[in-house]
Design a protein around this motif. Sequence first.
Motif, PDB file in Angstrom:
ATOM      1  N   GLU A 163     -23.803   2.760  66.380  1.00  0.00           N
ATOM      2  CA  GLU A 163     -22.605   2.333  67.104  1.00  0.00           C
ATOM      3  C   GLU A 163     -22.824   1.041  67.901  1.00  0.00           C
ATOM      4  OE1 GLU A 163     -24.550   5.512  69.777  1.00  0.00           O
ATOM      5  OE2 GLU A 163     -24.463   5.002  67.658  1.00  0.00           O
ATOM      6  N   TYR A 164     -24.083   0.647  68.108  1.00  0.00           N
ATOM      7  CA  TYR A 164     -24.395  -0.580  68.851  1.00  0.00           C
ATOM      8  C   TYR A 164     -24.894  -1.707  67.939  1.00  0.00           C
ATOM      9  CZ  TYR A 164     -23.963   2.249  73.054  1.00  0.00           C
ATOM     10  OH  TYR A 164     -23.489   3.056  74.048  1.00  0.00           O
ATOM     11  N   GLU A 165     -24.796  -1.517  66.638  1.00  0.00           N
ATOM     12  CA  GLU A 165     -25.347  -2.499  65.704  1.00  0.00           C
ATOM     13  C   GLU A 165     -24.789  -3.905  65.921  1.00  0.00           C
ATOM     14  OE1 GLU A 165     -25.961  -3.278  60.933  1.00  0.00           O
ATOM     15  OE2 GLU A 165     -24.990  -1.446  61.589  1.00  0.00           O
ATOM     16  N   TYR A 166     -23.503  -4.013  66.178  1.00  0.00           N
ATOM     17  CA  TYR A 166     -22.875  -5.333  66.328  1.00  0.00           C
ATOM     18  C   TYR A 166     -22.552  -5.681  67.774  1.00  0.00           C
ATOM     19  CZ  TYR A 166     -22.551  -4.798  61.322  1.00  0.00           C
ATOM     20  OH  TYR A 166     -22.864  -4.600  60.005  1.00  0.00           O
ATOM     21  N   GLU A 167     -23.025  -4.891  68.711  1.00  0.00           N
ATOM     22  CA  GLU A 167     -22.798  -5.137  70.134  1.00  0.00           C
ATOM     23  C   GLU A 167     -23.638  -6.352  70.553  1.00  0.00           C
ATOM     24  OE1 GLU A 167     -21.540  -5.017  73.854  1.00  0.00           O
ATOM     25  OE2 GLU A 167     -20.817  -3.557  72.404  1.00  0.00           O
ATOM     26  N   PRO A 168     -22.998  -7.435  70.989  1.00  0.00           N
ATOM     27  CA  PRO A 168     -23.766  -8.637  71.345  1.00  0.00           C
ATOM     28  C   PRO A 168     -24.861  -8.396  72.383  1.00  0.00           C
ATOM     29  CG  PRO A 168     -21.425  -9.139  71.239  1.00  0.00           C
ATOM     30  CD  PRO A 168     -21.557  -7.641  71.112  1.00  0.00           C
ATOM     31  N   SER A 169     -24.634  -7.499  73.317  1.00  0.00           N
ATOM     32  CA  SER A 169     -25.652  -7.254  74.339  1.00  0.00           C
ATOM     33  C   SER A 169     -26.855  -6.478  73.789  1.00  0.00           C
ATOM     34  CB  SER A 169     -25.049  -6.508  75.530  1.00  0.00           C
ATOM     35  OG  SER A 169     -24.535  -5.257  75.129  1.00  0.00           O
ATOM     36  N   ASN A 170     -26.752  -5.986  72.565  1.00  0.00           N
ATOM     37  CA  ASN A 170     -27.860  -5.275  71.920  1.00  0.00           C
ATOM     38  C   ASN A 170     -28.711  -6.212  71.066  1.00  0.00           C
ATOM     39  OD1 ASN A 170     -29.407  -2.971  71.189  1.00  0.00           O
ATOM     40  ND2 ASN A 170     -28.274  -2.830  69.277  1.00  0.00           N
ATOM     41  N   LEU A 171     -28.326  -7.450  70.957  1.00  0.00           N
ATOM     42  CA  LEU A 171     -29.017  -8.409  70.105  1.00  0.00           C
ATOM     43  C   LEU A 171     -29.726  -9.460  70.942  1.00  0.00           C
ATOM     44  CD1 LEU A 171     -26.130  -8.928  67.542  1.00  0.00           C
ATOM     45  CD2 LEU A 171     -28.102  -7.418  67.302  1.00  0.00           C
ATOM     46  N   VAL A 172     -31.002  -9.656  70.658  1.00  0.00           N
ATOM     47  CA  VAL A 172     -31.770 -10.695  71.345  1.00  0.00           C
ATOM     48  C   VAL A 172     -32.540 -11.499  70.306  1.00  0.00           C
ATOM     49  CG1 VAL A 172     -32.014  -9.478  73.537  1.00  0.00           C
ATOM     50  CG2 VAL A 172     -33.726  -9.144  71.766  1.00  0.00           C
ATOM     51  N   LYS A 173     -32.859 -12.713  70.678  1.00  0.00           N
ATOM     52  CA  LYS A 173     -33.671 -13.571  69.816  1.00  0.00           C
ATOM     53  C   LYS A 173     -35.116 -13.492  70.288  1.00  0.00           C
ATOM     54  CE  LYS A 173     -29.869 -16.743  68.984  1.00  0.00           C
ATOM     55  NZ  LYS A 173     -29.347 -18.115  69.154  1.00  0.00           N
ATOM     56  N   LEU A 174     -36.008 -13.161  69.344  1.00  0.00           N
ATOM     57  CA  LEU A 174     -37.444 -13.086  69.633  1.00  0.00           C
ATOM     58  C   LEU A 174     -38.196 -13.943  68.623  1.00  0.00           C
ATOM     59  CD1 LEU A 174     -37.914  -9.221  70.118  1.00  0.00           C
ATOM     60  CD2 LEU A 174     -37.849 -10.953  71.918  1.00  0.00           C
ATOM     61  N   ARG A 175     -39.245 -14.591  69.082  1.00  0.00           N
ATOM     62  CA  ARG A 175     -40.123 -15.288  68.136  1.00  0.00           C
ATOM     63  C   ARG A 175     -40.661 -14.254  67.148  1.00  0.00           C
ATOM     64  NH1 ARG A 175     -40.845 -18.041  72.907  1.00  0.00           N
ATOM     65  NH2 ARG A 175     -40.771 -20.306  72.691  1.00  0.00           N
ATOM     66  N   LEU A 176     -41.054 -14.700  65.973  1.00  0.00           N
ATOM     67  CA  LEU A 176     -41.482 -13.789  64.913  1.00  0.00           C
ATOM     68  C   LEU A 176     -42.562 -12.826  65.391  1.00  0.00           C
ATOM     69  CD1 LEU A 176     -41.259 -12.903  61.975  1.00  0.00           C
ATOM     70  CD2 LEU A 176     -42.941 -14.662  61.406  1.00  0.00           C
ATOM     71  N   TYR A 177     -43.606 -13.328  66.030  1.00  0.00           N
ATOM     72  CA  TYR A 177     -44.690 -12.453  66.488  1.00  0.00           C
ATOM     73  C   TYR A 177     -44.171 -11.462  67.532  1.00  0.00           C
ATOM     74  CZ  TYR A 177     -49.054 -10.737  68.370  1.00  0.00           C
ATOM     75  OH  TYR A 177     -50.067  -9.907  68.785  1.00  0.00           O
ATOM     76  N   ASP A 178     -43.342 -11.929  68.457  1.00  0.00           N
ATOM     77  CA  ASP A 178     -42.795 -11.051  69.490  1.00  0.00           C
ATOM     78  C   ASP A 178     -41.902  -9.973  68.869  1.00  0.00           C
ATOM     79  OD1 ASP A 178     -44.122 -12.503  71.435  1.00  0.00           O
ATOM     80  OD2 ASP A 178     -42.393 -13.775  71.884  1.00  0.00           O
ATOM     81  N   HIS A 179     -41.207 -10.314  67.801  1.00  0.00           N
ATOM     82  CA  HIS A 179     -40.387  -9.333  67.091  1.00  0.00           C
ATOM     83  C   HIS A 179     -41.273  -8.236  66.504  1.00  0.00           C
ATOM     84  CE1 HIS A 179     -37.314  -8.369  63.740  1.00  0.00           C
ATOM     85  NE2 HIS A 179     -36.936  -7.767  64.856  1.00  0.00           N
ATOM     86  N   PHE A 180     -42.369  -8.643  65.918  1.00  0.00           N
ATOM     87  CA  PHE A 180     -43.330  -7.682  65.368  1.00  0.00           C
ATOM     88  C   PHE A 180     -43.874  -6.776  66.477  1.00  0.00           C
ATOM     89  CE2 PHE A 180     -47.849  -6.718  64.780  1.00  0.00           C
ATOM     90  CZ  PHE A 180     -47.779  -5.910  63.651  1.00  0.00           C
ATOM     91  N   VAL A 181     -44.267  -7.368  67.607  1.00  0.00           N
ATOM     92  CA  VAL A 181     -44.820  -6.588  68.724  1.00  0.00           C
ATOM     93  C   VAL A 181     -43.789  -5.601  69.266  1.00  0.00           C
ATOM     94  CG1 VAL A 181     -45.739  -6.731  71.070  1.00  0.00           C
ATOM     95  CG2 VAL A 181     -46.540  -8.341  69.330  1.00  0.00           C
TER      96      VAL A 181
END
Length: 79
Positions: A54-72
């Motif tokens: 239900e939060y898939e498209y909620e803008p406040s649920n989306l953040v930009k992370l560098r690739l390594y930070d996304h993995f972590v």
Amino acid sequence: MKNVIQLLNTKFDNLDIVSQYVDFINANKLPQETERSEVYYEVHHILPKSLFPEYEYEPSNLVKLRLYDHFVAHYIIAK
């Protein structure tokens, strides 16, 4: 969106891991206006899509992370 930590605690038992995960994201998220020409990033769902569709498209649920930070971030929440 409700408090992220409260929502995550409904699916995860380890409160320390949840806090570590949220703190990591807050410390490493890129500004929303960051362009791909500046740095390569992945868009990360703070509340996992599989657990909180239900939060898939909620803008406040989306953040930009560098690739390594996304993995972590995924590593932390998978613990």
